[in-house]
Every structure is written in C-alpha cells, then in structure tokens.
Design a protein around this motif. Structure first.
Motif, PDB file in Angstrom:
ATOM      1  N   GLY A  83      72.299  25.884 143.991  1.00 19.67           N
ATOM      2  CA  GLY A  83      71.355  25.685 142.893  1.00 19.67           C
ATOM      3  C   GLY A  83      71.363  26.834 141.915  1.00 19.67           C
ATOM      4  O   GLY A  83      71.374  26.623 140.692  1.00 19.67           O
ATOM      5  N   ARG A  84      71.386  28.046 142.412  1.00 23.02           N
ATOM      6  CA  ARG A  84      71.361  29.209 141.528  1.00 23.02           C
ATOM      7  C   ARG A  84      72.647  29.312 140.703  1.00 23.02           C
ATOM      8  O   ARG A  84      72.612  29.671 139.522  1.00 23.02           O
ATOM      9  CB  ARG A  84      71.130  30.489 142.334  1.00 23.02           C
TER      10      ARG A  84
ATOM     11  N   TYR B  33      59.328  19.695 144.396  1.00 21.62           N
ATOM     12  CA  TYR B  33      59.659  18.711 143.369  1.00 21.62           C
ATOM     13  C   TYR B  33      59.158  17.313 143.733  1.00 21.62           C
ATOM     14  O   TYR B  33      59.641  16.314 143.190  1.00 21.62           O
ATOM     15  CB  TYR B  33      61.177  18.701 143.123  1.00 21.62           C
TER      16      TYR B  33
ATOM     17  N   GLU C 158      70.411  26.767 148.232  1.00 18.94           N
ATOM     18  CA  GLU C 158      69.840  27.748 147.305  1.00 18.94           C
ATOM     19  C   GLU C 158      70.947  28.415 146.486  1.00 18.94           C
ATOM     20  O   GLU C 158      70.819  28.587 145.272  1.00 18.94           O
ATOM     21  CB  GLU C 158      69.043  28.798 148.064  1.00 18.94           C
TER      22      GLU C 158
ATOM     23  N   GLN D  44      72.530  26.561 138.090  1.00 12.54           N
ATOM     24  CA  GLN D  44      71.522  26.920 137.092  1.00 12.54           C
ATOM     25  C   GLN D  44      72.090  27.926 136.092  1.00 12.54           C
ATOM     26  O   GLN D  44      71.865  27.806 134.881  1.00 12.54           O
ATOM     27  CB  GLN D  44      70.282  27.497 137.773  1.00 12.54           C
TER      28      GLN D  44
ATOM     29  N   LYS E 124      61.839  20.223 133.790  1.00 12.96           N
ATOM     30  CA  LYS E 124      63.277  20.434 133.891  1.00 12.96           C
ATOM     31  C   LYS E 124      63.770  21.421 132.838  1.00 12.96           C
ATOM     32  O   LYS E 124      64.599  22.296 133.124  1.00 12.96           O
ATOM     33  CB  LYS E 124      64.009  19.094 133.753  1.00 12.96           C
TER      34      LYS E 124
ATOM     35  N   LEU F 155      68.618  20.373 144.037  1.00 12.22           N
ATOM     36  CA  LEU F 155      67.263  20.903 144.114  1.00 12.22           C
ATOM     37  C   LEU F 155      66.438  20.130 145.133  1.00 12.22           C
ATOM     38  O   LEU F 155      65.697  20.715 145.935  1.00 12.22           O
ATOM     39  CB  LEU F 155      66.573  20.824 142.752  1.00 12.22           C
TER      40      LEU F 155
ATOM     41  N   LEU G 290      63.714  25.218 133.428  1.00 11.66           N
ATOM     42  CA  LEU G 290      64.727  25.789 134.317  1.00 11.66           C
ATOM     43  C   LEU G 290      65.869  26.433 133.541  1.00 11.66           C
ATOM     44  O   LEU G 290      66.607  27.263 134.080  1.00 11.66           O
ATOM     45  CB  LEU G 290      65.290  24.699 135.237  1.00 11.66           C
TER      46      LEU G 290
ATOM     47  N   TYR H 187      69.879  18.315 139.992  1.00 13.84           N
ATOM     48  CA  TYR H 187      68.571  17.909 140.507  1.00 13.84           C
ATOM     49  C   TYR H 187      68.680  17.361 141.929  1.00 13.84           C
ATOM     50  O   TYR H 187      67.777  17.546 142.743  1.00 13.84           O
ATOM     51  CB  TYR H 187      67.940  16.868 139.584  1.00 13.84           C
TER      52      TYR H 187
ATOM     53  N   LEU I 279      64.621  29.227 141.015  1.00 14.00           N
ATOM     54  CA  LEU I 279      64.356  28.088 141.875  1.00 14.00           C
ATOM     55  C   LEU I 279      63.447  28.501 143.021  1.00 14.00           C
ATOM     56  O   LEU I 279      63.430  29.659 143.429  1.00 14.00           O
ATOM     57  CB  LEU I 279      65.679  27.550 142.436  1.00 14.00           C
TER      58      LEU I 279
ATOM     59  N   CYS J 215      65.121  22.007 148.444  1.00 16.95           N
ATOM     60  CA  CYS J 215      63.717  22.430 148.375  1.00 16.95           C
ATOM     61  C   CYS J 215      62.741  21.428 148.974  1.00 16.95           C
ATOM     62  O   CYS J 215      61.667  21.820 149.432  1.00 16.95           O
ATOM     63  CB  CYS J 215      63.331  22.687 146.921  1.00 16.95           C
TER      64      CYS J 215
END
Length: 256
Positions: free
Chosen positions: A186-187, A149, A183, A190, A164, A131, A167, A128, A174, A135
C-alpha cells in the motif's frame, strides 16, 4: 421423432462443465492471497494489452482462485462492465461511471467527471483492494472490528471522493496494520500515485505558460503509474518472491 400417435421435433440438450473457482477469502495464508492479487493483476494486464479491454470493476468479489496440486492460481472474474479501449470515444457519458463503489477511482465519484475511463482507474482500484485486504482483515476472510475502510461500503460519492483524494494530496499515511506485506504494498503504490498526481498538477499549472499546452499521459499519470512499476511492487510480498505467470494461461483458466 414419434411417441405413440404424437410427432415431436428432435432436440439436443447441451451443458458445459466448468472448473470450480473460489472467493479470495478462502485462501489459507496471506502469501496465497497476495499470489491471487498478483495473478489477477497479470490477468488484467493481458486483457488490457492483448485484448485492449478495460475491466472497470476490480473488486474483492471479482478476485477468485482455483487450487491445483495444492497451489493457488488467481482468476480475474466478471467482465460484464468491461469496455473496449478503442470504443471509449463512443461510450455514452452516462456509462462512464461503473464498478463497485468502494473500489472505484476517486475522481469517478466527482460530479464534475464525465470520462473517459482510463487504465489508471483500473490500476487505482487495485490500490483500494490492497487497502481493504490489509486494513479491514486480520487474515484471509476474517474482518476486523471497526475496519478503517468499512464506511466506504455505505458512504455517498462525496464522502468517497474526499476520503480517497486525501490519500494523494495531503500526505495521509495508511492505517497501521499487522499484515506487513499489504502495508508495504500500500505504501509503495501510494507513493507512485502521489508522484503521478503531483506531476499532473505541475503540468496543469505550467501548461498556462506554454503556447501549445504541452502533453501529459493521462493513462499513466505521466509515466509514474504504469503496469511495469506496479508489477515491480506486486512481485514481492513480505520479502518473498510472488510467482510471475503466463497471463494468457491464467485468463484462459489453465495452470501455468
């Protein structure tokens, strides 16, 4: 000690001088910010593995840095909510929910969850954090308008739990961001979480057919969400190597 006609008890005044550290938003570039995140992660791993401690409050406010000879060194700050791993069974249920709410693990927002805190909860908080940085900010310290967010800072537990959870369970991607390094981080993280929660769901469905119930590593979601896998992700940012350092020296406030 005597002063005139009066007698006073002798006292000693002591103070400490500490090196100044700065909030993560004051770094000069995305890559410096990424180094601070990775350093904080390395600090977390050291106190977890060596000190057997869960931090339990990974958040932007608790990621700081110092600058030495022009180079940033990340610091994981504020262990006020930390818990000893060996004491988890003795931690009251009422104290299991702890942390800065936008960064707390999703299941900790559920009224059905009563602990215990686990390694993956701290690690999920790093997700998080990434993120938010990727973002909600266009560059270090500069927030974007209508941040994806932004609502997480004012929302209640039900909203946070659902926002959350989606996700990991519905393949939600995202939000796009111009900060390509975040990015990609995060991917990748995730994907680790999706695999881990899918593995847990499969285990729970299959367990009913096993006489002994089987076993599943809840701390790492069956080995899908481990420190090694996260380190593999965080050690590269925008196709550049992020420096790996001696976590003990980072935590003890010394440069590598």
């Amino acid at each position: 000690m005597e002063l005139g006609d009066e007698i006073y008890e002798e006292q000693v005044i002591r103070g400490s001088i500490q090196e100044k550290i700065f909030p993560i938003g004051q770094v000069k570039s995305d890559f410096e910010e990424a180094q601070v995140v990775y350093d904080a992660f390395q600090c977390h791993e050291w106190v977890h593995d060596i000190g057997r401690i869960l931090h339990r409050d990974i958040s932007m406010n608790n990621l700081m840095f110092r600058r030495i000879d022009g180079e940033v060194y990340g610091v994981l700050n504020d262990f006020d909510l930390a818990t000893g791993i060996d004491d988890l069974d003795r931690t009251p249920t009422s104290k299991h929910r702890a942390g800065t709410r936008p960064f707390m693990a999703h299941e900790q927002h559920s009224d059905k969850w009563n602990g215990p805190p686990r390694y993956r909860h701290d690690a999920e908080s790093f997700f998080y954090l990434i993120l938010m940085l990727g973002c909600n900010y266009s560059k270090p310290g500069t927030k974007v308008e209508n941040a994806p967010y932004g609502s997480w800072f004012d929302a209640g537990d039900q909203h946070l739990y659902l926002s959350k959870r989606v996700l990991y369970t519905e393949g939600v991607f995202l939000p796009p961001t111009k900060r390509s390094g975040y990015e990609e981080w995060g991917r990748q993280i995730q994907r680790l979480l999706i695999r881990g929660f899918n593995a847990r769901l499969s285990f729970e469905l299959d367990r009913d057919n096993e006489p002994d119930g089987g076993s599943f590593n809840q701390d790492t979601l069956g080995g899908h969400f481990t420190a090694d896998k996260l380190r593999e992700v965080l050690s590269r940012f925008d196709n550049r190597i992020v420096i790996s350092r001696d976590p003990a020296k980072l935590y003890l406030n010394f440069p590598s």
